[in-house]
Design an enzyme around this catalytic site. Structure first.
Site, PDB file in Angstrom:
ATOM      1  N   ARG A   1       3.634   0.322  12.940  1.00 29.02           N
ATOM      2  CA  ARG A   1       3.433  -1.010  12.375  1.00 29.02           C
ATOM      3  C   ARG A   1       3.534  -0.928  10.849  1.00 29.02           C
ATOM      4  O   ARG A   1       2.811  -0.153  10.227  1.00 29.02           O
ATOM      5  CB  ARG A   1       2.057  -1.542  12.796  1.00 29.02           C
TER       6      ARG A   1
ATOM      7  N   HIS B   1      -1.985  -4.986 -12.249  1.00 29.43           N
ATOM      8  CA  HIS B   1      -1.593  -4.821 -13.652  1.00 29.43           C
ATOM      9  C   HIS B   1      -2.575  -5.506 -14.595  1.00 29.43           C
ATOM     10  O   HIS B   1      -2.888  -4.995 -15.665  1.00 29.43           O
ATOM     11  CB  HIS B   1      -0.173  -5.358 -13.882  1.00 29.43           C
TER      12      HIS B   1
ATOM     13  N   HIS C   1       1.371  -9.210   4.739  1.00 30.62           N
ATOM     14  CA  HIS C   1       0.152  -8.381   4.604  1.00 30.62           C
ATOM     15  C   HIS C   1      -0.316  -8.484   3.139  1.00 30.62           C
ATOM     16  O   HIS C   1      -0.332  -7.484   2.405  1.00 30.62           O
ATOM     17  CB  HIS C   1       0.443  -6.947   5.032  1.00 30.62           C
TER      18      HIS C   1
ATOM     19  N   GLN D   1       0.799  -1.219   0.000  1.00 35.68           N
ATOM     20  CA  GLN D   1       0.000   0.000   0.000  1.00 35.68           C
ATOM     21  C   GLN D   1       0.839   1.280   0.000  1.00 35.68           C
ATOM     22  O   GLN D   1       0.337   2.333  -0.368  1.00 35.68           O
ATOM     23  CB  GLN D   1      -0.957  -0.008   1.201  1.00 35.68           C
TER      24      GLN D   1
ATOM     25  N   ASN E   1      -1.539 -10.856   8.425  1.00 35.40           N
ATOM     26  CA  ASN E   1      -2.620  -9.890   8.608  1.00 35.40           C
ATOM     27  C   ASN E   1      -3.938 -10.375   8.005  1.00 35.40           C
ATOM     28  O   ASN E   1      -4.006 -10.658   6.810  1.00 35.40           O
ATOM     29  CB  ASN E   1      -2.257  -8.551   7.954  1.00 35.40           C
ATOM     30  N   GLU E   2      -4.947 -10.476   8.832  1.00 32.29           N
ATOM     31  CA  GLU E   2      -6.341 -10.631   8.413  1.00 32.29           C
ATOM     32  C   GLU E   2      -6.651 -11.725   7.396  1.00 32.29           C
ATOM     33  O   GLU E   2      -7.064 -11.442   6.271  1.00 32.29           O
ATOM     34  CB  GLU E   2      -6.874  -9.308   7.853  1.00 32.29           C
TER      35      GLU E   2
ATOM     36  N   TYR F   1     -12.985  -2.156  12.565  1.00 31.46           N
ATOM     37  CA  TYR F   1     -13.512  -1.012  11.821  1.00 31.46           C
ATOM     38  C   TYR F   1     -15.018  -0.848  11.963  1.00 31.46           C
ATOM     39  O   TYR F   1     -15.524   0.254  12.041  1.00 31.46           O
ATOM     40  CB  TYR F   1     -13.191  -1.146  10.321  1.00 31.46           C
TER      41      TYR F   1
ATOM     42  N   ASP G   1       2.381   0.646  -8.100  1.00 28.32           N
ATOM     43  CA  ASP G   1       3.718   0.763  -8.709  1.00 28.32           C
ATOM     44  C   ASP G   1       4.577   1.829  -8.034  1.00 28.32           C
ATOM     45  O   ASP G   1       5.783   1.643  -7.862  1.00 28.32           O
ATOM     46  CB  ASP G   1       3.608   1.090 -10.211  1.00 28.32           C
TER      47      ASP G   1
ATOM     48  N   GLU H   1      -5.165  -2.171  14.390  1.00 31.16           N
ATOM     49  CA  GLU H   1      -5.725  -1.278  13.372  1.00 31.16           C
ATOM     50  C   GLU H   1      -7.093  -0.785  13.823  1.00 31.16           C
ATOM     51  O   GLU H   1      -7.889  -1.549  14.363  1.00 31.16           O
ATOM     52  CB  GLU H   1      -5.956  -1.991  12.025  1.00 31.16           C
TER      53      GLU H   1
ATOM     54  N   ASN I   1      -7.866  -5.991  14.710  1.00 26.60           N
ATOM     55  CA  ASN I   1      -8.158  -4.880  13.798  1.00 26.60           C
ATOM     56  C   ASN I   1      -9.665  -4.697  13.777  1.00 26.60           C
ATOM     57  O   ASN I   1     -10.406  -5.638  13.492  1.00 26.60           O
ATOM     58  CB  ASN I   1      -7.694  -5.187  12.367  1.00 26.60           C
TER      59      ASN I   1
HETATM   60  C1  GBH Z   1      -7.642  -3.549   6.796  1.00 25.27           C
HETATM   61  O1  GBH Z   1      -8.597  -4.513   6.395  1.00 25.27           O
HETATM   62  C2  GBH Z   1      -6.329  -3.837   6.132  1.00 25.27           C
HETATM   63  O2  GBH Z   1      -5.456  -4.512   6.993  1.00 25.27           O
HETATM   64  C3  GBH Z   1      -5.675  -2.652   5.517  1.00 25.27           C
HETATM   65  O3  GBH Z   1      -4.720  -3.086   4.613  1.00 25.27           O
HETATM   66  C4  GBH Z   1      -6.719  -1.772   4.887  1.00 25.27           C
HETATM   67  O4  GBH Z   1      -6.162  -0.718   4.179  1.00 25.27           O
HETATM   68  C5  GBH Z   1      -7.622  -1.269   5.988  1.00 25.27           C
HETATM   69  O5  GBH Z   1      -8.192  -2.314   6.697  1.00 25.27           O
HETATM   70  C6  GBH Z   1      -8.759  -0.400   5.501  1.00 25.27           C
HETATM   71  O6  GBH Z   1      -9.615  -1.118   4.669  1.00 25.27           O
HETATM   72  O7  GBH Z   1     -17.713  -3.657   0.779  1.00 25.27           O
HETATM   73  O8  GBH Z   1     -17.871  -5.948   0.758  1.00 25.27           O
HETATM   74  O9  GBH Z   1     -16.549  -4.837  -0.845  1.00 25.27           O
HETATM   75  C7  GBH Z   1      -9.271  -4.352   5.212  1.00 25.27           C
HETATM   76  C8  GBH Z   1     -10.703  -4.650   5.360  1.00 25.27           C
HETATM   77  C9  GBH Z   1     -11.545  -5.254   3.219  1.00 25.27           C
HETATM   78  C10 GBH Z   1     -12.662  -3.724   4.658  1.00 25.27           C
HETATM   79  C11 GBH Z   1     -12.429  -4.887   2.095  1.00 25.27           C
HETATM   80  C12 GBH Z   1     -13.520  -3.304   3.512  1.00 25.27           C
HETATM   81  C13 GBH Z   1     -14.595  -4.044   1.543  1.00 25.27           C
HETATM   82  C14 GBH Z   1     -15.696  -5.034   1.627  1.00 25.27           C
HETATM   83  N1  GBH Z   1     -11.417  -4.212   4.207  1.00 25.27           N
HETATM   84  N2  GBH Z   1     -13.666  -4.404   2.598  1.00 25.27           N
HETATM   85  S1  GBH Z   1     -17.031  -4.839   0.504  1.00 25.27           S
END
Ligand code: GBH
Length: 500
Positions: free
Chosen positions: A96, A58, A141, A38, A185-186, A328, A71, A398, A326
């Site tokens: 991290r 790509h 990751h 990222q 990760n995840e 959200y 890239d 996270e 993590n």
């Molecule tokens: C984390 O998980 C990651 O570890 C990190 O890389 C990422 O940038 C960060 O959270 C923020 O997203 O609407 O059904 O298409 C990522 C978890 C995965 C949550 C994709 C949102 C979209 C699901 N994300 N998801 S959908």
């Protein structure tokens, strides 16, 4: 409000002195997170090998917002000193970041280590330590070597040894300086979400078989890597190792959903936790039986969720030093309507188990539909972990808030998000007696948000992707977080408004 009056007359220090419940425990760590694909760019610089994300961006510009790629990204490969600089400006205790497998081992196999790749991570670690920032390293990751993907990637059982070999090399290079490790990760995202949606590398849709093969092999890979550290490095270096799980909290809103909610929590959180953290080990209660039964009815000779042998159960059980979490967003559940195939979040059972997930109108919104905010979900999630796995230390690795368009740098909604989640963390610590030891904002700066490209911004720092230097500028949330860290306390948002 009385509150506002206070603001005018007392400093943050006085405010916190008057209300000690705003204080975080001594030693509590504040940090930020990023990941290699990222931010690094330099995807083919020096002898770096191709990863699945290089290949995916790509080849599949149809899936990725505006055909964006990693890239160049934030160009952190060349500009990492700027990252260390802004991390220091924030006063972070830890940073991290992840290691790109193919930057360190260009072919994916551990027969050859890239000198330039090694130097990059070694310099970054030294740079952080010089500023008093602890590096927290994620070994994987999502940017799997394409060569290993061509051999089946996470669906090939040999992956657990390939990963363990890679982890041993990483430890042997950096364990003298790195004390906090995240193996992987995840898996919920790169196993479940990826094979359900095709929106993540490798882009294959295979929800019924590949997902569960991936789940099992991830757990074995993590366990082997944890044991390598434990047996070969721990005595000398005293570090801690864990796996980071993406946890989505499923909230019960009526007694009628009790069972479904518990089922989904066991499915999405339990699947990568029960094998490691429970006393018994193995797949979570209920899940194994249901998938076995379904597979049988569907005519499969064995369960699509591959069983663990007793030896494997014992290999995986107990392979943690803390819980890396993590968080959200949260969901509630509802049954599928007639003819409906999947919910708005096409993972975690909507396809497989006929359960649709939803959000509540009173929960917070962001500019990205799926990132609905429910701070109390974080507290409920941690209590659920305690109820299921006992008193384990929890490190929040996270938590963060996305925007698409932001008015200049004034991200008050992100400040509110961080405040509200930290408030729940304090409640977990003070009211629920949960041993939360750290908190990490995703992200230090804007970066490639996977299939959303650069259109979704999580950064405390804005990155100018038009600028060849990829300049980083602090948002208001950076200033807020800096104040939280300096005061080691939950700085009230209104208080800050007056100061901004
Ligand atoms: C984390 O998980 C990651 O570890 C990190 O890389 C990422 O940038 C960060 O959270 C923020 O997203 O609407 O059904 O298409 C990522 C978890 C995965 C949550 C994709 C949102 C979209 C699901 N994300 N998801 S959908």
């Amino acid at each position: 409000m009385a509150y506002l009056k206070l603001v005018l007359v007392v400093s943050i220090t006085e405010l916190v002195r008057a209300d000690p419940s705003l204080k975080f425990p001594p030693g509590f760590k504040f940090g930020t997170a990023t990941s290699a694909y990222q931010i690094e760019g330099a995807w083919n610089v020096s002898d770096k090998g191709e990863s699945v994300w290089d290949r995916f961006t790509h080849a599949r510009s149809d899936v990725i917002h505006n055909g964006h790629t990693g890239d160049v990204a934030c160009d952190s490969y060349h500009q990492w000193k700027k990252d260390v600089q802004i991390a220091a400006e924030l006063g972070l205790h830890h940073y991290r970041f992840s290691i790109s497998w193919t930057r360190l081992l260009p072919s994916g196999i551990s027969n050859y280590v890239s000198e330039d790749g090694n130097k990059y991570y070694s310099d970054l670690i030294d740079g952080l330590l010089e500023k008093g920032i602890e590096p927290m390293v994620t070994i994987f990751h999502w940017d799997l070597p394409q060569r290993l993907q061509d051999l089946g990637g996470w669906t090939n059982p040999l992956i657990s040894d390939w990963f363990a070999d890679y982890a041993r090399i990483v430890y042997s290079l950096y364990a003298d300086r790195v004390k906090f490790w995240i193996t992987i990760n995840e898996p919920l995202i790169f196993c479940d979400f990826a094979y359900n949606s095709g929106k993540m590398a490798p882009g294959t849709i295979d929800p019924y078989v590949a997902t569960y093969l991936c789940s099992k092999h991830v757990l074995l890979a993590h366990a082997k890597a944890w044991r390598i550290y434990d047996e070969e490095f721990k005595l000398r270096f005293h570090g801690k190792v864990s796996i980071a799980n993406q946890l989505i909290w499923y909230e019960e809103i009526s007694p009628a959903d009790k069972e479904t909610v518990e089922f989904l929590n066991q499915l999405s959180t339990g699947i990568y936790s029960h094998p490691i953290y429970s006393e018994k080990g193995g797949w979570p209660p209920g899940i194994e039986e249901i998938i076995a039964e379904k597979s049988k009815k569907e005519g499969y000779p064995r369960s699509r969720l591959p069983a663990f042998s007793n030896e494997e159960i014992n290999l995986i059980r107990g392979t943690y030093d803390f819980y890396a979490l993590n968080y959200y967003t949260s969901r509630v559940v509802r049954p599928l309507k007639d003819g409906e195939i999947a919910g708005p979040w096409p993972i975690f059972g909507s396809l497989e188990f006929g359960i649709a997930t939803d959000t509540l109108p009173e929960w917070g919104k962001s500019q990205i539909d799926v990132f609905v905010t429910f701070p109390a979900g974080l507290r409920h999630m941690m209590s659920w972990l305690k109820n299921n796995y006992g008193d384990i230390q929890i490190f929040i690795t996270e938590n963060g808030y996305p925007n698409r368009e932001e008015k200049e740098l004034h991200d008050i909604d992100r400040i509110q998000f961080i405040h509200d989640h930290l408030e729940q963390v304090l409640l977990s610590i003070h009211e629920d007696n949960i041993d939360v030891i750290g908190y990490t904002v995703w992200s230090l700066m804007d970066n490639l948000e996977w299939f959303e490209g650069y259109s979704v911004k999580f950064g405390l720092y804005k990155v100018d992707f038009e600028d060849p230097q990829r300049s980083r500028s602090p948002r208001k949330s950076a200033e807020y977080y800096r104040k939280v860290i300096v005061n080691h306390a939950l700085v009230p948002v209104k208080y800050l408004y007056d100061e901004l």
